[in-house]
Motif scaffolding. Structure first.
Motif, PDB file in Angstrom:
ATOM      1  N   LEU A   1     -12.718  62.127  80.400  1.00 47.60           N
ATOM      2  CA  LEU A   1     -11.649  62.745  80.379  1.00 47.60           C
ATOM      3  C   LEU A   1     -11.599  64.442  80.226  1.00 47.60           C
ATOM      4  CD1 LEU A   1      -8.513  60.531  80.259  1.00 47.60           C
ATOM      5  CD2 LEU A   1      -9.236  61.623  82.026  1.00 47.60           C
ATOM      6  N   ILE A   2     -12.453  64.351  78.687  1.00 44.62           N
ATOM      7  CA  ILE A   2     -12.853  65.506  78.199  1.00 44.62           C
ATOM      8  C   ILE A   2     -14.033  66.244  79.191  1.00 44.62           C
ATOM      9  CG2 ILE A   2     -14.058  66.691  75.767  1.00 44.62           C
ATOM     10  CD1 ILE A   2     -12.570  64.733  74.563  1.00 44.62           C
ATOM     11  N   ARG A   3     -14.523  65.527  79.448  1.00 42.45           N
ATOM     12  CA  ARG A   3     -16.096  66.606  80.456  1.00 42.45           C
ATOM     13  C   ARG A   3     -14.565  66.599  81.229  1.00 42.45           C
ATOM     14  NH1 ARG A   3     -19.026  61.985  83.012  1.00 42.45           N
ATOM     15  NH2 ARG A   3     -17.645  62.090  84.488  1.00 42.45           N
ATOM     16  N   HIS A   4     -13.985  66.187  82.272  1.00 44.44           N
ATOM     17  CA  HIS A   4     -13.343  66.929  83.389  1.00 44.44           C
ATOM     18  C   HIS A   4     -12.520  67.812  82.861  1.00 44.44           C
ATOM     19  CE1 HIS A   4     -11.443  66.578  87.337  1.00 44.44           C
ATOM     20  NE2 HIS A   4     -10.225  66.899  86.287  1.00 44.44           N
ATOM     21  N   CYS A   5     -12.212  68.184  81.354  1.00 44.92           N
ATOM     22  CA  CYS A   5     -11.438  69.432  80.852  1.00 44.92           C
ATOM     23  C   CYS A   5     -12.078  70.417  81.061  1.00 44.92           C
ATOM     24  CB  CYS A   5     -10.392  68.623  79.643  1.00 44.92           C
ATOM     25  SG  CYS A   5      -8.869  67.885  79.831  1.00 44.92           S
ATOM     26  N   GLU A   6     -13.249  70.667  80.265  1.00 44.00           N
ATOM     27  CA  GLU A   6     -14.415  71.085  79.750  1.00 44.00           C
ATOM     28  C   GLU A   6     -14.922  71.886  80.930  1.00 44.00           C
ATOM     29  OE1 GLU A   6     -14.833  72.463  77.000  1.00 44.00           O
ATOM     30  OE2 GLU A   6     -12.641  72.414  76.611  1.00 44.00           O
ATOM     31  N   THR A   7     -14.840  70.653  82.004  1.00 45.80           N
ATOM     32  CA  THR A   7     -15.661  71.428  83.739  1.00 45.80           C
ATOM     33  C   THR A   7     -14.415  72.016  84.689  1.00 45.80           C
ATOM     34  OG1 THR A   7     -17.158  69.681  83.353  1.00 45.80           O
ATOM     35  CG2 THR A   7     -16.786  70.983  86.007  1.00 45.80           C
ATOM     36  N   PHE A   8     -13.736  71.726  84.218  1.00 48.00           N
ATOM     37  CA  PHE A   8     -12.584  72.240  85.075  1.00 48.00           C
ATOM     38  C   PHE A   8     -12.334  73.962  84.183  1.00 48.00           C
ATOM     39  CE2 PHE A   8      -8.414  73.559  86.478  1.00 48.00           C
ATOM     40  CZ  PHE A   8      -7.542  73.507  87.367  1.00 48.00           C
ATOM     41  N   ARG A   9     -12.185  73.607  83.396  1.00 46.12           N
ATOM     42  CA  ARG A   9     -11.788  74.996  82.467  1.00 46.12           C
ATOM     43  C   ARG A   9     -12.728  75.773  82.143  1.00 46.12           C
ATOM     44  NH1 ARG A   9     -12.783  77.713  77.770  1.00 46.12           N
ATOM     45  NH2 ARG A   9     -14.531  75.839  76.751  1.00 46.12           N
ATOM     46  N   ARG A  10     -13.787  75.683  82.299  1.00 45.25           N
ATOM     47  CA  ARG A  10     -14.914  76.477  82.041  1.00 45.25           C
ATOM     48  C   ARG A  10     -14.813  77.149  83.964  1.00 45.25           C
ATOM     49  NH1 ARG A  10     -19.296  73.948  78.365  1.00 45.25           N
ATOM     50  NH2 ARG A  10     -17.453  73.391  76.685  1.00 45.25           N
ATOM     51  N   ALA A  11     -14.834  76.538  84.719  1.00 47.81           N
ATOM     52  CA  ALA A  11     -15.484  76.870  85.812  1.00 47.81           C
ATOM     53  C   ALA A  11     -14.089  77.481  86.375  1.00 47.81           C
ATOM     54  CB  ALA A  11     -14.542  76.027  87.077  1.00 47.81           C
ATOM     55  N   LYS A  12     -12.460  77.432  86.018  1.00 43.83           N
ATOM     56  CA  LYS A  12     -11.495  78.467  86.024  1.00 43.83           C
ATOM     57  C   LYS A  12     -11.030  79.465  85.464  1.00 43.83           C
ATOM     58  CE  LYS A  12      -9.840  75.896  89.395  1.00 43.83           C
ATOM     59  NZ  LYS A  12      -9.525  76.568  90.573  1.00 43.83           N
ATOM     60  N   GLY A  13     -12.310  79.573  84.548  1.00 43.25           N
ATOM     61  CA  GLY A  13     -12.424  81.269  82.944  1.00 43.25           C
ATOM     62  C   GLY A  13     -11.435  80.496  82.139  1.00 43.25           C
ATOM     63  N   LEU A  14     -11.195  79.352  82.059  1.00 34.23           N
ATOM     64  CA  LEU A  14     -10.042  80.104  81.176  1.00 34.23           C
ATOM     65  C   LEU A  14     -10.239  79.915  79.582  1.00 34.23           C
ATOM     66  CD1 LEU A  14      -7.661  76.710  83.010  1.00 34.23           C
ATOM     67  CD2 LEU A  14      -6.883  79.543  83.153  1.00 34.23           C
ATOM     68  N   PRO A  15      -8.747  79.848  78.247  1.00 32.48           N
ATOM     69  CA  PRO A  15      -9.705  80.110  76.992  1.00 32.48           C
ATOM     70  C   PRO A  15      -9.836  78.958  76.656  1.00 32.48           C
ATOM     71  CG  PRO A  15      -7.344  81.210  77.663  1.00 32.48           C
ATOM     72  CD  PRO A  15      -7.729  80.201  79.008  1.00 32.48           C
ATOM     73  N   GLU A  16     -10.435  78.007  75.755  1.00 29.80           N
ATOM     74  CA  GLU A  16     -10.858  77.482  74.265  1.00 29.80           C
ATOM     75  C   GLU A  16      -9.559  76.714  75.083  1.00 29.80           C
ATOM     76  OE1 GLU A  16     -13.768  77.749  72.103  1.00 29.80           O
ATOM     77  OE2 GLU A  16     -14.973  79.440  72.630  1.00 29.80           O
ATOM     78  N   ILE A  17      -9.466  75.569  74.536  1.00 29.82           N
ATOM     79  CA  ILE A  17      -8.532  74.567  74.235  1.00 29.82           C
ATOM     80  C   ILE A  17      -8.765  73.563  72.683  1.00 29.82           C
ATOM     81  CG2 ILE A  17      -7.274  74.880  76.649  1.00 29.82           C
ATOM     82  CD1 ILE A  17      -7.899  71.348  76.595  1.00 29.82           C
ATOM     83  N   SER A  18      -7.918  73.351  72.386  1.00 31.18           N
ATOM     84  CA  SER A  18      -8.084  72.290  71.722  1.00 31.18           C
ATOM     85  C   SER A  18      -8.193  70.447  72.181  1.00 31.18           C
ATOM     86  CB  SER A  18      -7.496  72.668  70.337  1.00 31.18           C
ATOM     87  OG  SER A  18      -7.733  73.495  69.878  1.00 31.18           O
ATOM     88  N   TYR A  19      -8.320  70.082  71.276  1.00 30.28           N
ATOM     89  CA  TYR A  19      -8.527  68.322  71.930  1.00 30.28           C
ATOM     90  C   TYR A  19      -7.989  67.682  70.026  1.00 30.28           C
ATOM     91  CZ  TYR A  19     -10.554  69.276  76.171  1.00 30.28           C
ATOM     92  OH  TYR A  19     -11.000  69.864  77.194  1.00 30.28           O
TER      93      TYR A  19
END
Length: 408
Positions: A161-179
């Motif tokens: 699930l973390i991998r999915h979030c990071e892949t999606f976030r980076r592809a969309k150019g979204l800011p870093e988030i916390s977990y």
């Protein structure tokens, strides 16, 4: 660096400078009244505020609050502006995992469908601008009754699930988030220190294999003695778990902090944050019940024409929802609502109101109650918000958060 990490880093710096430890206060936004009260209390206490929203509360389908993630973020911004709150606030998903959304469990979704549903929810949260996601894949409806899910599977699904979030976030150019990871729940979470240690080791290795060694949770949920029916925070366990995770750069997060008898011990034990949720539903109910007693007096005096029947309506709606069944004690399983003791029915209604606040009948009853009291010059919403704020204030004080905004 993500917003939550920046806040925690600054709090750590202040601890080194002043010797004062602090714990972040996280409120579960189970109603619009709680969101309003949280900002009013945070403004008065001059402190940051953290919102931890479950997927039952807020999700792509509206949840029981009726809000999607983008609508929730917009409302939070509006309520912050309404009281001129210019401090830090955190918006987070709480307990994001397969089958933790009631609909997935009752409809018996497959593993693939449940995981895909959670991933879709996480994507919506990222697009809406959430700051933190709690990844919690500790429920598995396929595990036989009486058994717990393998903690290695929990770690593997957490990594997925973390991998999915990071892949999606980076592809969309979204800011870093916390977990945030882990759970205090007995259905397969980090219920003992050996399981806790195994989970941490598996998580670290799994993230490294995915090339995500730079991604590490700022919060790890620990079982620190509190649950829905207990109110004593275990300081010894909290200190032990804190000693394990601080060298990793994480903090222990407490859940089920509602009505805890020793909240002042949280910062002393190094707890990073603590969630409070159902307590504020009870506060909101108590405020409405107080107003109804005033309404009954006005009716007896002939100053209003009809009763709102607010508490009667809320009890009927909670019972009809069926969601009170998930909170039954083992000895009560299978019991009809009316067969329970008056004390237990009251508790179930007061904590279960969060599920039905947005039902049309509940909205109409509240509006009638408010209209009745406004006719005699009262401000009923102020009474309800004041009840919730009063119960929030103790956490701002106990967690050493008052006037923290001046130092951030």
């Amino acid at each position: 660096m993500a917003k939550t990490e920046k806040l925690l880093q600054r709090i750590a710096e202040l601890e080194r400078e002043t010797g004062i430890r602090r714990t972040l206060f996280a409120a579960c936004p189970n109603s619009t009244a709680v969101i309003k009260a949280a900002f009013r209390a945070a403004k008065r206490n001059n402190a940051p505020i953290y919102f931890a929203a479950t997927l039952n509360q807020i999700d792509c389908d509206g949840g029981y609050t009726g809000m999607r993630p983008d609508e929730f973020v917009k409302l939070v911004r509006m309520e912050a502006a309404a009281v001129n709150f210019d401090g830090i606030y955190i918006v987070a998903i709480d307990h994001g995992g397969p089958w933790l959304k009631d609909k997935q469990r009752t409809e018996k979704w497959s593993t693939e469908a449940a995981m895909d549903g959670v991933k879709h929810s996480f994507e919506a949260a990222l697009l809406a601008g959430y700051d933190l996601i709690h990844v919690d894949p500790t429920v598995d409806i396929n595990v036989p009754a009486g058994q717990t899910i393998d903690i290695r599977l929990v770690a593997a699904r957490t990594v997925e699930l973390i991998r999915h979030c990071e892949t999606f976030r980076r592809a969309k150019g979204l800011p870093e988030i916390s977990y945030e990871v882990g759970t205090e729940e007995v259905h397969g979470g980090l219920a003992d220190e050996r399981t806790f240690d195994t989970f941490i080791a598996e998580l670290k290795a799994g993230l490294a294999r995915e090339g995500l060694s730079d991604v590490w949770p700022c919060f790890i949920v620990g079982k620190v003695g509190t649950d829905l029916h207990t109110t004593l925070f275990d300081t010894e366990v909290a200190r032990s778990l804190t000693a394990k995770v601080r060298p990793l750069g994480s903090y222990i997060k407490g859940h089920y902090t509602d009505g805890v008898s020793n909240p002042q011990d949280y910062p002393l034990c190094g707890m990073g944050a603590a969630n409070v949720g159902p307590e504020f539903t009870m506060s909101e109910y108590d405020g409405l019940a107080e107003l109804e007693r005033t309404e009954q007096k006005l009716l007896a005096e002939g100053r209003i024409a009809m009763r709102s029947r607010i508490t009667e309506t809320l009890e009927r709606l909670v019972e009809a929802s069926g969601r009170w069944k998930k909170w039954l004690l083992p000895a009560e399983e299978g019991s009809a609502f009316g067969a329970l003791s008056a004390e237990r029915r009251t508790w179930l209604v007061k904590t279960g109101c969060r599920y039905i606040w947005q039902e049309p009948e509940a909205l109409v009853a509240r509006q009638r109650l408010y209209d009745n009291l406004r006719r005699v010059g009262m401000d009923p919403e102020e009474v309800v918000l004041g009840r919730i704020e009063h119960d929030m204030d103790k956490y701002f004080y106990a967690f050493n958060l008052v006037d923290l905004n001046n130092l951030l």
